[in-house]
Design a protein around this motif. Structure first.
Motif, PDB file in Angstrom:
ATOM      1  N   VAL A  52       0.867  -1.175   0.000  1.00  0.00           N
ATOM      2  CA  VAL A  52       0.000   0.000   0.000  1.00  0.00           C
ATOM      3  C   VAL A  52       0.908   1.230   0.000  1.00  0.00           C
ATOM      4  O   VAL A  52       1.948   1.244   0.664  1.00  0.00           O
ATOM      5  CB  VAL A  52      -0.920   0.000   1.247  1.00  0.00           C
ATOM      6  CG1 VAL A  52      -1.735   1.280   1.312  1.00  0.00           C
ATOM      7  CG2 VAL A  52      -1.840  -1.216   1.252  1.00  0.00           C
ATOM      8  N   TYR A  95       4.958   3.638 -13.220  1.00  0.00           N
ATOM      9  CA  TYR A  95       4.478   3.049 -11.959  1.00  0.00           C
ATOM     10  C   TYR A  95       4.157   1.552 -12.078  1.00  0.00           C
ATOM     11  O   TYR A  95       4.627   0.741 -11.275  1.00  0.00           O
ATOM     12  CB  TYR A  95       3.256   3.869 -11.561  1.00  0.00           C
ATOM     13  CG  TYR A  95       2.479   3.521 -10.337  1.00  0.00           C
ATOM     14  CD1 TYR A  95       2.361   4.450  -9.299  1.00  0.00           C
ATOM     15  CD2 TYR A  95       1.792   2.326 -10.199  1.00  0.00           C
ATOM     16  CE1 TYR A  95       1.604   4.168  -8.174  1.00  0.00           C
ATOM     17  CE2 TYR A  95       1.043   2.036  -9.075  1.00  0.00           C
ATOM     18  CZ  TYR A  95       0.954   2.969  -8.072  1.00  0.00           C
ATOM     19  OH  TYR A  95       0.211   2.690  -6.954  1.00  0.00           O
ATOM     20  N   ALA A 154     -13.835  -5.959  -2.675  1.00  0.00           N
ATOM     21  CA  ALA A 154     -12.851  -5.693  -3.728  1.00  0.00           C
ATOM     22  C   ALA A 154     -12.999  -4.317  -4.382  1.00  0.00           C
ATOM     23  O   ALA A 154     -12.042  -3.795  -4.950  1.00  0.00           O
ATOM     24  CB  ALA A 154     -12.943  -6.763  -4.805  1.00  0.00           C
ATOM     25  N   LYS A 161     -14.890   5.230  -7.005  1.00  0.00           N
ATOM     26  CA  LYS A 161     -14.363   4.385  -5.936  1.00  0.00           C
ATOM     27  C   LYS A 161     -13.988   5.230  -4.715  1.00  0.00           C
ATOM     28  O   LYS A 161     -13.646   6.411  -4.848  1.00  0.00           O
ATOM     29  CB  LYS A 161     -13.177   3.553  -6.426  1.00  0.00           C
ATOM     30  CG  LYS A 161     -11.861   4.274  -6.504  1.00  0.00           C
ATOM     31  CD  LYS A 161     -10.687   3.285  -6.581  1.00  0.00           C
ATOM     32  CE  LYS A 161      -9.388   4.061  -6.437  1.00  0.00           C
ATOM     33  NZ  LYS A 161      -8.340   3.400  -5.721  1.00  0.00           N
ATOM     34  N   SER A 197     -11.668   6.732  -2.239  1.00  0.00           N
ATOM     35  CA  SER A 197     -10.285   7.045  -2.569  1.00  0.00           C
ATOM     36  C   SER A 197      -9.694   8.066  -1.605  1.00  0.00           C
ATOM     37  O   SER A 197     -10.404   8.935  -1.089  1.00  0.00           O
ATOM     38  CB  SER A 197     -10.267   7.522  -4.025  1.00  0.00           C
ATOM     39  OG  SER A 197      -9.417   8.606  -4.196  1.00  0.00           O
ATOM     40  N   SER A 237      -7.750  10.395  -2.352  1.00  0.00           N
ATOM     41  CA  SER A 237      -7.612  11.721  -2.939  1.00  0.00           C
ATOM     42  C   SER A 237      -8.949  12.428  -3.180  1.00  0.00           C
ATOM     43  O   SER A 237      -8.955  13.541  -3.686  1.00  0.00           O
ATOM     44  CB  SER A 237      -6.809  11.618  -4.242  1.00  0.00           C
ATOM     45  OG  SER A 237      -7.327  10.587  -5.028  1.00  0.00           O
TER      46      SER A 237
HETATM   47  N1  AQP Z   1     -12.169   1.732  -3.070  1.00  0.00           N
HETATM   48  C1  AQP Z   1     -11.433   0.643  -2.936  1.00  0.00           C
HETATM   49  N2  AQP Z   1     -12.012  -0.569  -2.752  1.00  0.00           N
HETATM   50  C2  AQP Z   1     -11.256  -1.679  -2.610  1.00  0.00           C
HETATM   51  N3  AQP Z   1      -9.912  -1.675  -2.631  1.00  0.00           N
HETATM   52  C3  AQP Z   1      -9.287  -0.494  -2.810  1.00  0.00           C
HETATM   53  N4  AQP Z   1      -7.985  -0.145  -2.868  1.00  0.00           N
HETATM   54  C4  AQP Z   1      -7.886   1.192  -3.050  1.00  0.00           C
HETATM   55  N5  AQP Z   1      -9.112   1.737  -3.124  1.00  0.00           N
HETATM   56  C5  AQP Z   1     -10.000   0.721  -2.973  1.00  0.00           C
HETATM   57  C6  AQP Z   1      -6.885  -1.088  -2.726  1.00  0.00           C
HETATM   58  O1  AQP Z   1      -6.045  -0.656  -1.666  1.00  0.00           O
HETATM   59  C7  AQP Z   1      -4.715  -1.075  -1.941  1.00  0.00           C
HETATM   60  C8  AQP Z   1      -3.761   0.051  -1.724  1.00  0.00           C
HETATM   61  O2  AQP Z   1      -3.934   1.041  -2.684  1.00  0.00           O
HETATM   62  P1  AQP Z   1      -2.829   2.107  -2.983  1.00  0.00           P
HETATM   63  O3  AQP Z   1      -2.111   2.502  -1.774  1.00  0.00           O
HETATM   64  O4  AQP Z   1      -2.024   1.669  -4.123  1.00  0.00           O
HETATM   65  O5  AQP Z   1      -3.722   3.328  -3.338  1.00  0.00           O
HETATM   66  P2  AQP Z   1      -4.614   3.573  -4.587  1.00  0.00           P
HETATM   67  O6  AQP Z   1      -4.883   2.354  -5.366  1.00  0.00           O
HETATM   68  O7  AQP Z   1      -4.001   4.699  -5.296  1.00  0.00           O
HETATM   69  O8  AQP Z   1      -6.012   3.907  -3.949  1.00  0.00           O
HETATM   70  P3  AQP Z   1      -6.496   5.074  -3.057  1.00  0.00           P
HETATM   71  O9  AQP Z   1      -6.298   4.716  -1.642  1.00  0.00           O
HETATM   72  O10 AQP Z   1      -7.875   5.346  -3.427  1.00  0.00           O
HETATM   73  O11 AQP Z   1      -5.619   6.336  -3.395  1.00  0.00           O
HETATM   74  P4  AQP Z   1      -5.850   7.397  -4.563  1.00  0.00           P
HETATM   75  O12 AQP Z   1      -6.921   8.313  -4.121  1.00  0.00           O
HETATM   76  O13 AQP Z   1      -4.506   8.077  -4.616  1.00  0.00           O
HETATM   77  O14 AQP Z   1      -6.203   6.675  -5.815  1.00  0.00           O
HETATM   78  C9  AQP Z   1      -4.708  -1.649  -3.348  1.00  0.00           C
HETATM   79  O15 AQP Z   1      -4.748  -3.064  -3.271  1.00  0.00           O
HETATM   80  C10 AQP Z   1      -5.979  -1.122  -3.932  1.00  0.00           C
HETATM   81  O16 AQP Z   1      -6.497  -1.987  -4.917  1.00  0.00           O
END
Ligand code: AQP
Length: 333
Positions: free
Chosen positions: A8, A126, A184, A195, A197, A199
């Motif tokens: 993460v 990335y 998921a 989703k 998030s 951000s």
């Molecule tokens: N909404 C979600 N539902 C289920 N799983 C989720 N993940 C993220 N959002 C959801 C899963 O969390 C893990 C870590 O994610 P990350 O740190 O790589 O962050 P991300 O994918 O960029 O998601 P975020 O937290 O929503 O950040 P932002 O806003 O920057 O996009 C991963 O396994 C991801 O699938």
């Protein structure tokens, strides 16, 4: 041999989507399959991070791992930047992956938005670094949320192309995403089509792992819904994204299926369902939040755990890298 790997990014506060999509699965898997869980600090700096905040958030993610049940004596927990092989293997994979493959990545399009030319080159590559994270351990299973599926496909493409180009069938396994289950894809509490998030500018869109009971209850109460009672069938539920999301959260938190949750709540309105969901969320997350705070009170202990994890992970990743260098034709490997 089977191996689990996931991570993460320390790029902000963790939310319920991260917890249900990823974290909760790690502690279950660690007793079945050798498990490697890292804090993706190299990935985090693809967008600007204040250095002091990055360090604090790295420890916070580690605390969340420990609080959600990861045992550092069982799983290896480490910062990505402390195992050099990730970055080195990523360079070699940059030369395996094709521009056309990366051009198709929807997350880059979403995160770079209208300012593609001002995004870091790291943000673009990335998913290549992600392939290196996974393949450095020849991981076979990757527990992640649904949003990471496309990146996992890219990892499989890189593995297959490497195996093919260097005529090493089966050298890298093609890792399987583990995205099953109702957690998921957790959606925003304000918009059933986006989703959940880190951000999202609205804090009411998500439940943070650091929220207290009052904040959780208030966010659930204010979550957007329609006025209808919950339906009998999953088909009916699927037509109502906000309701579907709340039922999915209930299911994931209680370890039940959505059908099972509907069997209990069909015909009942949100006036009944939301308080039940808020109680469940508080009961499930409260102990995790408290444990997380406990770990965060002792940063030296976290740093020691992360260092130990890196020392256990490094030899495995280094061994893969040494094999890869030899295969590629680098001398001295
Ligand atoms: N909404 C979600 N539902 C289920 N799983 C989720 N993940 C993220 N959002 C959801 C899963 O969390 C893990 C870590 O994610 P990350 O740190 O790589 O962050 P991300 O994918 O960029 O998601 P975020 O937290 O929503 O950040 P932002 O806003 O920057 O996009 C991963 O396994 C991801 O699938």
């Amino acid at each position: 041999p089977q191996r689990v790997l996931s991570g993460v990014q320390p790029s902000g506060a963790l939310h319920l989507g991260n917890y249900l999509g990823a974290l909760i699965k790690f502690s279950r898997l660690q007793h079945e399959i050798p498990t490697f869980i890292f804090v993706a600090d190299l990935h985090a700096i693809t967008a600007w991070q204040e250095p002091a905040l990055l360090a604090a958030q790295t420890r916070e993610i580690a605390a969340a791992y420990l609080a959600s049940g990861l045992d550092p004596k069982v799983a290896a927990i480490f910062p990505q930047s402390q195992v050099r092989a990730h970055a080195e293997l990523a360079w070699i994979f940059n030369c395996v992956a094709r521009l056309g493959w990366l051009d198709r990545m929807t997350q880059f399009k979403e995160k770079s938005g209208k300012h593609k030319e001002r995004s870091s080159v790291g943000l673009y590559t990335y998913p290549v670094l992600q392939a290196a994270d996974i393949l450095a351990y020849k991981a076979t299973q990757v527990p992640v949320g649904e949003d990471q599926r496309q990146h996992l496909e890219l990892t499989r493409d890189i593995a297959a192309k490497f195996n093919h180009d260097y005529d090493r069938p089966g050298f890298f396994p093609l890792p399987e995403p583990m995205t099953q289950g109702p957690g998921a894809r957790i959606m925003s509490l304000r918009d059933g089509s986006a989703k959940m998030s880190k951000s999202d500018p609205s804090d009411y869109s998500r439940i943070n792992l650091t929220d207290d009971a009052d904040a959780i209850a208030q966010k659930v109460r204010k979550a957007r819904t329609d006025p209808e009672p919950l339906p009998e069938t999953l088909d009916e539920l699927a037509k109502r994204p906000e309701a579907d999301n709340l039922v999915g959260i209930f299911a994931a938190l209680s370890g039940r299926t959505k059908a099972d949750v509907l069997a209990e709540f069909a015909g009942k309105g949100f006036g009944t369902f939301k308080p039940a969901l808020a109680d469940l969320a508080v009961a499930s997350l409260g102990p995790v939040t408290a444990a997380m705070r406990g770990f965060m009170d002792d940063p030296a202990q976290i740093d020691a755990i992360l260092k130990d994890g890196a020392e256990r992970a490094s030899p495995i990743a280094e061994a893969t890298l040494a094999e890869v260098k030899k295969i590629v034709g680098f001398i001295g490997a």
